[in-house]
Enzyme design. Structure first.
Site, PDB file in Angstrom:
ATOM      1  N   LYS A 126      -5.445  -0.727  -4.118  1.00 41.79           N
ATOM      2  CA  LYS A 126      -4.341  -0.476  -5.038  1.00 41.79           C
ATOM      3  C   LYS A 126      -4.846  -0.335  -6.473  1.00 41.79           C
ATOM      4  O   LYS A 126      -4.355   0.503  -7.230  1.00 41.79           O
ATOM      5  CB  LYS A 126      -3.318  -1.611  -4.969  1.00 41.79           C
ATOM      6  CG  LYS A 126      -2.820  -1.975  -3.571  1.00 41.79           C
ATOM      7  CD  LYS A 126      -1.962  -0.900  -2.983  1.00 41.79           C
ATOM      8  CE  LYS A 126      -1.236  -1.369  -1.729  1.00 41.79           C
ATOM      9  NZ  LYS A 126      -2.112  -1.797  -0.620  1.00 41.79           N
ATOM     10  N   LYS A 161       4.570  -3.379  -4.617  1.00 44.15           N
ATOM     11  CA  LYS A 161       3.568  -3.528  -3.553  1.00 44.15           C
ATOM     12  C   LYS A 161       2.763  -4.800  -3.776  1.00 44.15           C
ATOM     13  O   LYS A 161       2.438  -5.142  -4.914  1.00 44.15           O
ATOM     14  CB  LYS A 161       2.569  -2.375  -3.564  1.00 44.15           C
ATOM     15  CG  LYS A 161       3.107  -0.974  -3.456  1.00 44.15           C
ATOM     16  CD  LYS A 161       1.940   0.015  -3.548  1.00 44.15           C
ATOM     17  CE  LYS A 161       2.390   1.451  -3.552  1.00 44.15           C
ATOM     18  NZ  LYS A 161       1.251   2.384  -3.643  1.00 44.15           N
ATOM     19  N   ARG A 211      -2.554  11.810   3.313  1.00 44.36           N
ATOM     20  CA  ARG A 211      -3.860  11.165   3.457  1.00 44.36           C
ATOM     21  C   ARG A 211      -4.928  12.258   3.418  1.00 44.36           C
ATOM     22  O   ARG A 211      -4.964  13.149   4.263  1.00 44.36           O
ATOM     23  CB  ARG A 211      -3.928  10.378   4.758  1.00 44.36           C
ATOM     24  CG  ARG A 211      -5.316   9.901   5.159  1.00 44.36           C
ATOM     25  CD  ARG A 211      -5.983   8.981   4.153  1.00 44.36           C
ATOM     26  NE  ARG A 211      -5.172   7.833   3.802  1.00 44.36           N
ATOM     27  CZ  ARG A 211      -5.099   6.711   4.529  1.00 44.36           C
ATOM     28  NH1 ARG A 211      -5.772   6.615   5.665  1.00 44.36           N
ATOM     29  NH2 ARG A 211      -4.348   5.706   4.126  1.00 44.36           N
ATOM     30  N   ARG A 226       2.304  12.032   5.946  1.00 40.81           N
ATOM     31  CA  ARG A 226       3.044  11.035   6.717  1.00 40.81           C
ATOM     32  C   ARG A 226       4.466  10.978   6.155  1.00 40.81           C
ATOM     33  O   ARG A 226       4.687  10.486   5.054  1.00 40.81           O
ATOM     34  CB  ARG A 226       2.326   9.690   6.636  1.00 40.81           C
ATOM     35  CG  ARG A 226       0.926   9.766   7.274  1.00 40.81           C
ATOM     36  CD  ARG A 226      -0.002   8.691   6.783  1.00 40.81           C
ATOM     37  NE  ARG A 226      -0.236   8.798   5.349  1.00 40.81           N
ATOM     38  CZ  ARG A 226      -0.920   7.885   4.650  1.00 40.81           C
ATOM     39  NH1 ARG A 226      -1.415   6.828   5.242  1.00 40.81           N
ATOM     40  NH2 ARG A 226      -1.104   8.050   3.359  1.00 40.81           N
ATOM     41  N   ARG A 234       9.339   4.639   3.506  1.00 41.77           N
ATOM     42  CA  ARG A 234       7.881   4.594   3.642  1.00 41.77           C
ATOM     43  C   ARG A 234       7.416   5.634   4.652  1.00 41.77           C
ATOM     44  O   ARG A 234       8.017   5.799   5.711  1.00 41.77           O
ATOM     45  CB  ARG A 234       7.433   3.203   4.088  1.00 41.77           C
ATOM     46  CG  ARG A 234       7.749   2.095   3.115  1.00 41.77           C
ATOM     47  CD  ARG A 234       7.495   0.728   3.716  1.00 41.77           C
ATOM     48  NE  ARG A 234       8.367   0.484   4.866  1.00 41.77           N
ATOM     49  CZ  ARG A 234       8.275  -0.580   5.647  1.00 41.77           C
ATOM     50  NH1 ARG A 234       7.349  -1.504   5.416  1.00 41.77           N
ATOM     51  NH2 ARG A 234       9.102  -0.732   6.670  1.00 41.77           N
ATOM     52  N   ASP A 274      -4.618   8.507  -0.912  1.00 42.84           N
ATOM     53  CA  ASP A 274      -3.187   8.665  -0.662  1.00 42.84           C
ATOM     54  C   ASP A 274      -2.579   9.378  -1.858  1.00 42.84           C
ATOM     55  O   ASP A 274      -2.715   8.917  -3.004  1.00 42.84           O
ATOM     56  CB  ASP A 274      -2.514   7.311  -0.457  1.00 42.84           C
ATOM     57  CG  ASP A 274      -2.854   6.694   0.889  1.00 42.84           C
ATOM     58  OD1 ASP A 274      -3.459   7.400   1.728  1.00 42.84           O
ATOM     59  OD2 ASP A 274      -2.532   5.517   1.099  1.00 42.84           O
ATOM     60  N   GLU A 282      -3.202   5.543  -3.956  1.00 41.28           N
ATOM     61  CA  GLU A 282      -4.157   4.547  -3.468  1.00 41.28           C
ATOM     62  C   GLU A 282      -5.453   5.236  -3.095  1.00 41.28           C
ATOM     63  O   GLU A 282      -5.477   6.443  -2.803  1.00 41.28           O
ATOM     64  CB  GLU A 282      -3.609   3.793  -2.247  1.00 41.28           C
ATOM     65  CG  GLU A 282      -2.418   2.912  -2.532  1.00 41.28           C
ATOM     66  CD  GLU A 282      -1.992   2.091  -1.318  1.00 41.28           C
ATOM     67  OE1 GLU A 282      -2.818   1.939  -0.382  1.00 41.28           O
ATOM     68  OE2 GLU A 282      -0.851   1.615  -1.298  1.00 41.28           O
ATOM     69  N   ASN A 284      -8.263   4.402  -0.270  1.00 36.64           N
ATOM     70  CA  ASN A 284      -8.566   3.552   0.878  1.00 36.64           C
ATOM     71  C   ASN A 284     -10.056   3.589   1.175  1.00 36.64           C
ATOM     72  O   ASN A 284     -10.606   4.638   1.512  1.00 36.64           O
ATOM     73  CB  ASN A 284      -7.779   4.046   2.096  1.00 36.64           C
ATOM     74  CG  ASN A 284      -6.282   3.918   1.892  1.00 36.64           C
ATOM     75  OD1 ASN A 284      -5.693   2.898   2.219  1.00 36.64           O
ATOM     76  ND2 ASN A 284      -5.666   4.945   1.323  1.00 36.64           N
TER      77      ASN A 284
END
Length: 313
Positions: A126, A161, A211, A226, A234, A274, A282, A284
């Protein structure tokens, strides 16, 4: 060239092989003739300053009724292993941090760890995105309820978050004036002990949370969007989102180019960005996913691209 490839992962017996990125990496390593070794968190140790692991020979096959076989465990110095795939899922808690310290010692002894254990420790998924302010929406990270409430009032609609979540867990969409906000913040802040992230809400989430996978800073040309379903905001697949493969936009490629030099510098060889709309949300680094879905939709072999890069070095 035959390599010994060890994987640090969550229990392999519990994975869903049709979607599991780590499993796809293991299948590719096996196809290339590499020797696979398996370990979980409890299998790491330090002996007289050396990184050791209780390793089990591993074989994998694309068979839903029995996708792996493990041999007898043996304690070995990790310096004897060529590659470690560090693929333990979040949370990045104290035990995860200790894992990275053991893996860093192994790396100093000559084992190549993907991703670099120092960066697994340093690059919170994050917080790391905040290193690229030109790519993000207004964001605040704080333990102070008053500051967080003021941010909500300023921006009108936001997303809250936790710093250590994954799969969409613990994420809230909230509007200014929501009577549940105080209760949400009490829960998330835990009396001021926990940091909370608040970001301006991005309406383009309805078109999907993209992603984007990068290998040595180079983006795969397709993203997995997504898309939220029903009354869910979400897009995470774990939260019921629907995955749809789409080509990267010019903006997606621009964001990847902004981030790539720092990823390379930090030894982050396999990363998932993301992106919602035009904004990075984000980065990852611990165990990025989405590989199998993109492979299936576009007939590519992302694990092959990663192993090409690993073997080239």
């Amino acid at each position: 060239m035959t390599l010994s490839v060890a994987v640090l992962m969550d229990p392999i017996r519990s994975i869903k092989i049709a979607k599991d990125t780590t499993f796809a990496l293991l299948l590719e390593a096996s196809r290339r003739g590499h020797a696979l070794l398996y370990m979980e968190q409890g299998d790491l140790a330090m002996r007289n300053g050396e990184a050791w692991a209780r390793l089990r020979p591993l074989t994998v096959t694309e068979d839903p009724s029995g996708w792996f076989t493990l041999g007898d465990p043996q304690w070995r110095p990790l310096a004897e292993v060529d590659i470690v795939l560090a693929r333990k899922d979040p949370p990045v808690d104290a035990q995860f941090i200790y894992d990275t310290m053991v893996l860093e010692r192994a790396q100093r002894a000559g084992c190549k760890v993907v991703n670099d254990p120092r960066s697994l420790r340093d690059c919170n998924e994050k917080l790391f995105s905040l290193d690229f302010p030109q790519c993000i929406v207004p964001t605040l990270v704080s333990r102070d309820a008053g500051e967080l409430k003021a941010f909500v009032a300023e921006h009108g609609e936001v997303v809250l978050k936790p710093l250590d979540g994954m799969g969409g867990r613990g994420i809230f969409r909230v509007r200014a004036g929501d009577t549940n906000l105080n209760s949400m913040l009490e829960t998330m802040l835990a009396g001021g002990r926990n940091f909370t992230v608040v970001q301006k809400y991005i309406p383009e989430i309805t078109a999907g949370d993209k992603r984007i996978l990068l290998i040595d800073g180079e983006p795969v040309p397709y993203a997995l969007a997504r898309i939220p379903q029903g009354d869910e905001f979400r897009g995470n697949l774990a939260a019921g989102g629907r995955g749809e493969g789409i080509p990267l936009s010019d903006r997606d490629r621009w964001i990847a180019a902004q981030v790539a030099p720092e990823l390379i510098r930090r030894g982050l060889r396999f990363v998932g960005l993301d992106v919602i709309g035009d904004y990075l949300t984000e980065i990852n680094v611990t165990s990025p996913t989405g590989l199998r879905e993109l492979d299936a939709r576009f007939g590519i072999n992302i694990a092959g691209l990663l192993f090409d890069a690993i073997e080239a070095r």
